[in-house]
Design a protein around this motif. Sequence first.
Motif, PDB file in Angstrom:
ATOM      1  N   THR A  29       0.788  23.356 -49.721  1.00  0.00           N
ATOM      2  CA  THR A  29       0.571  23.559 -48.289  1.00  0.00           C
ATOM      3  C   THR A  29       1.240  22.463 -47.464  1.00  0.00           C
ATOM      4  O   THR A  29       1.840  22.741 -46.414  1.00  0.00           O
ATOM      5  N   ILE A  30       1.164  21.224 -47.921  1.00  0.00           N
ATOM      6  CA  ILE A  30       1.842  20.132 -47.215  1.00  0.00           C
ATOM      7  C   ILE A  30       3.354  20.328 -47.287  1.00  0.00           C
ATOM      8  O   ILE A  30       4.068  20.094 -46.313  1.00  0.00           O
ATOM      9  N   ALA A  31       3.851  20.788 -48.427  1.00  0.00           N
ATOM     10  CA  ALA A  31       5.289  21.048 -48.555  1.00  0.00           C
ATOM     11  C   ALA A  31       5.752  22.102 -47.561  1.00  0.00           C
ATOM     12  O   ALA A  31       6.847  21.998 -46.991  1.00  0.00           O
ATOM     13  N   GLU A  32       4.930  23.102 -47.325  1.00  0.00           N
ATOM     14  CA  GLU A  32       5.321  24.227 -46.458  1.00  0.00           C
ATOM     15  C   GLU A  32       5.026  23.982 -44.986  1.00  0.00           C
ATOM     16  O   GLU A  32       5.747  24.470 -44.120  1.00  0.00           O
ATOM     17  N   VAL A  37      -1.240  19.383 -41.765  1.00  0.00           N
ATOM     18  CA  VAL A  37      -1.917  20.667 -41.923  1.00  0.00           C
ATOM     19  C   VAL A  37      -3.428  20.434 -42.014  1.00  0.00           C
ATOM     20  O   VAL A  37      -3.893  19.421 -42.567  1.00  0.00           O
ATOM     21  N   ALA A  38      -4.209  21.342 -41.445  1.00  0.00           N
ATOM     22  CA  ALA A  38      -5.668  21.193 -41.443  1.00  0.00           C
ATOM     23  C   ALA A  38      -6.205  21.181 -42.878  1.00  0.00           C
ATOM     24  O   ALA A  38      -5.799  21.998 -43.713  1.00  0.00           O
ATOM     25  N   LEU A  39      -7.117  20.271 -43.152  1.00  0.00           N
ATOM     26  CA  LEU A  39      -7.674  20.166 -44.499  1.00  0.00           C
ATOM     27  C   LEU A  39      -8.454  21.423 -44.867  1.00  0.00           C
ATOM     28  O   LEU A  39      -8.513  21.797 -46.038  1.00  0.00           O
ATOM     29  N   ARG A  40      -9.054  22.080 -43.889  1.00  0.00           N
ATOM     30  CA  ARG A  40      -9.772  23.331 -44.202  1.00  0.00           C
ATOM     31  C   ARG A  40      -8.800  24.410 -44.677  1.00  0.00           C
ATOM     32  O   ARG A  40      -9.169  25.256 -45.496  1.00  0.00           O
ATOM     33  N   ASP A  41      -7.539  24.369 -44.182  1.00  0.00           N
ATOM     34  CA  ASP A  41      -6.540  25.341 -44.639  1.00  0.00           C
ATOM     35  C   ASP A  41      -6.168  25.074 -46.098  1.00  0.00           C
ATOM     36  O   ASP A  41      -5.899  26.010 -46.861  1.00  0.00           O
ATOM     37  N   ILE A  42      -6.135  23.804 -46.470  1.00  0.00           N
ATOM     38  CA  ILE A  42      -5.873  23.463 -47.873  1.00  0.00           C
ATOM     39  C   ILE A  42      -7.023  23.947 -48.746  1.00  0.00           C
ATOM     40  O   ILE A  42      -6.814  24.497 -49.835  1.00  0.00           O
TER      41      ILE A  42
END
Length: 228
Positions: A29-32, A37-42
């Motif tokens: 997710t960080i790569a994209e 990016v929100a931690l909840r999205d991870i």
Amino acid sequence: MATARRGPIVAPVNSPDARELILLAGERTIAERGPDVALRDIAVAAGQRNNSAVHYHFGSRDGLIAAIIERHQPALESRRTELLADHEAAGAPDSVAALVAILVRPMFDVPYAGGSTHYARFLEQARAHPAVTGPNLHEKRWAATRVLVARLYRAMPDLTPAQRRYRLQGMTTVMFALLADYERQDLPTAAERDDARDSIIAMIVGLLTEPVDHGTVRASGSKPPGIS
């Protein structure tokens, strides 16, 4: 009788499997989407229903980024140690090309053997983070990298100490960008992959060894081509 359709299996937030899933999801997710990016999205990408799953395992965004690095570092350093031992056993000179190859070649294979798919792109996105750019090379876990960086510094005697330090710092930025581009390409054949790897190493060697020609840019107030 029809069988009820089941959803994806979700690892409990406190399980080792959940931690591993978050590491992989965080890397991807960080790569994209970048390090903000929100931690909840991870957590969602890792299949976690608990939005605080990242905080539970890693404490913070910084803790997650550092843990992603640490997930790969032991295997990368182990491989560099093996290549360095082979280099020394062969009695080969410490050329910039040989040292760069030892430093970089494990990056093409080791993370992906451990299940990663986006590690180079993660490094490109997170390169300004202290866990990426400012590790303490005096720590035992960075032993092979410390040796290689010290030998690279000595292998550039035609440059001033300031130039050597500047180029070694720039090498990290360039290396991450080139590795991320290689990862994105997903080259289909072994021959294409080998050629790209050799080219990346050659470009990094050129970055470290090309002599400075101040006259080319400064003579008569001229500017490099393409700069207005």
